[in-house]
Design an enzyme around this catalytic site. Structure first.
Site, PDB file in Angstrom:
ATOM      1  N   ARG A 189     -18.845   7.945  30.533  1.00  0.00           N
ATOM      2  CA  ARG A 189     -17.384   7.563  31.007  1.00  0.00           C
ATOM      3  C   ARG A 189     -17.659   8.304  32.536  1.00  0.00           C
ATOM      4  NH1 ARG A 189     -12.118   5.518  30.769  1.00  0.00           N
ATOM      5  NH2 ARG A 189     -10.484   7.234  31.084  1.00  0.00           N
ATOM      6  N   ARG A 212     -13.597   4.221  27.059  1.00  0.00           N
ATOM      7  CA  ARG A 212     -13.404   5.220  26.061  1.00  0.00           C
ATOM      8  C   ARG A 212     -13.906   4.929  24.840  1.00  0.00           C
ATOM      9  NH1 ARG A 212      -8.255   5.096  28.567  1.00  0.00           N
ATOM     10  NH2 ARG A 212      -7.626   6.914  29.959  1.00  0.00           N
ATOM     11  N   LYS A 225      -5.639   4.433  26.463  1.00  0.00           N
ATOM     12  CA  LYS A 225      -4.868   5.599  25.925  1.00  0.00           C
ATOM     13  C   LYS A 225      -3.230   5.582  26.217  1.00  0.00           C
ATOM     14  CE  LYS A 225      -5.165  10.486  26.083  1.00  0.00           C
ATOM     15  NZ  LYS A 225      -6.134  11.801  26.583  1.00  0.00           N
TER      16      LYS A 225
END
Length: 323
Positions: free
Chosen positions: A269, A163, A191
């Site tokens: 991604r 990311r 995350k």
């Protein structure tokens, strides 16, 4: 519960402190909450409710705000906000109401903010083909410090599936022992604070090595960040590239290479995951590569490969009615 004498919007900083200290949310999550709540506060000001207290918030206010969101155009596209985007703003509003509950401040319960039903049809993703990825990468000719850095960034995105928030936090010390390595695995915190391992290919590492040779020769580049802003010649700040800077960089090379304008770091991604799935990698492994907590999040990529298989079936499978 007690009634607060402070207007709702004056609780923002305390709410963000709560998110950091008690909820353990990452900085980018806090920034998103702040951005989405500022839309609500702006609407409060527009409707002359800028001094609205938490206990004065009613379901009628929530309904009026939902109508406002549904009729608000996106500044980027000019189109009305999608149901999914509207829900980002509503989730942020829910979060501050949950904060009021946690702090015994009298207000509406979070459940009174009902999320919009998703737009019909399965959510789709945008990705690039291998040919388009090749065009994007080859559009960056490594001839100076900036272009070498940019090529290393693009190669890293497609090699690892990182990311953007994960890539900008990479530090120089994590790549100190590259000389003898042909490929590399690296632990990152993703995350929600979830750790995982990402893998840099031989090709990606070769561009990072070339970039690091330039980095080591430049003065005022004492920041610990891996990818830096070379234009910060004073050396007074961290010099770390920001997510926005990287987004602009990817957009620039997308235009130069003639690939779809929708290309972003997250598109790379998606392209990374889609390529793995097309090569026969199982969904559970891709879940680990991407750092998804729930495999349901990863299953969105099966829609892409299912369409590919359907097209192949239509093209090659025999129809007995055809002569």
């Amino acid at each position: 519960m007690e009634k607060s004498s402070k207007p709702i919007k004056e609780h923002l900083l305390d709410f963000l402190d709560y998110c950091e200290v008690e909820k353990g949310l990452r900085n980018n999550t806090q920034e998103n909450y702040k951005k989405y709540l500022e839309k609500f506060f702006g609407w409060i000001d527009q409707t002359k409710n800028n001094s609205l207290l938490p206990h004065q918030l009613t379901p009628d206010h929530i309904w009026a705000y939902r109508l406002f969101l549904s009729r608000t155009p996106s500044p980027a596209t000019g189109k009305l906000l999608s149901k999914g985007t509207q829900n980002y703003y509503l989730v942020a509003l829910r979060a501050i109401l949950a904060y009021f509950v946690a702090k015994d401040v009298f207000s509406l319960p979070p459940g009174k903010v009902v999320l919009s039903k998703a737009d019909k049809g399965q959510k789709t993703i945008k990705f690039l083909t291998l040919e388009q990825i090749g065009k994007l990468l080859s559009s960056v000719e490594p001839k100076d410090a900036i272009s070498m850095r940019d090529r290393a960034i693009l190669e890293s995105f497609f090699s690892t599936g990182l990311r953007i928030a994960e890539l900008v936090t990479l530090n120089l010390e994590q790549f100190n022992s590259l000389k003898e390595k042909k490929d590399m695995e690296l632990g990152v915190i993703g995350k929600g604070g979830k750790p995982r391992v990402v893998y840099f290919s031989k090709r990606a590492l070769s561009y990072i090595k070339q970039y690091l040779k330039i980095r080591n020769d430049i003065k005022n580049a004492n920041t610990k960040a891996l990818f830096i802003n070379f234009r910060d010649t004073k050396g007074e700040s961290d010099s770390r590239l920001t997510p926005r800077s990287i987004e602009r960089m990817v957009k620039k090379y997308a235009l130069l290479s003639g690939i779809p304008i929708f290309t972003t770091p997250h598109t790379l991604r998606h392209s990374y995951a889609t390529d793995l799935l097309n090569q026969g990698v199982d969904l559970r492994s891709i879940q680990e590569f991407l750092g998804h907590s729930n495999i349901a999040t990863t299953q969105i990529y099966t829609h892409v490969t299912n369409k590919r298989l359907r097209d192949i079936h239509h093209q090659f499978h025999s129809d007995p009615d055809k002569k």
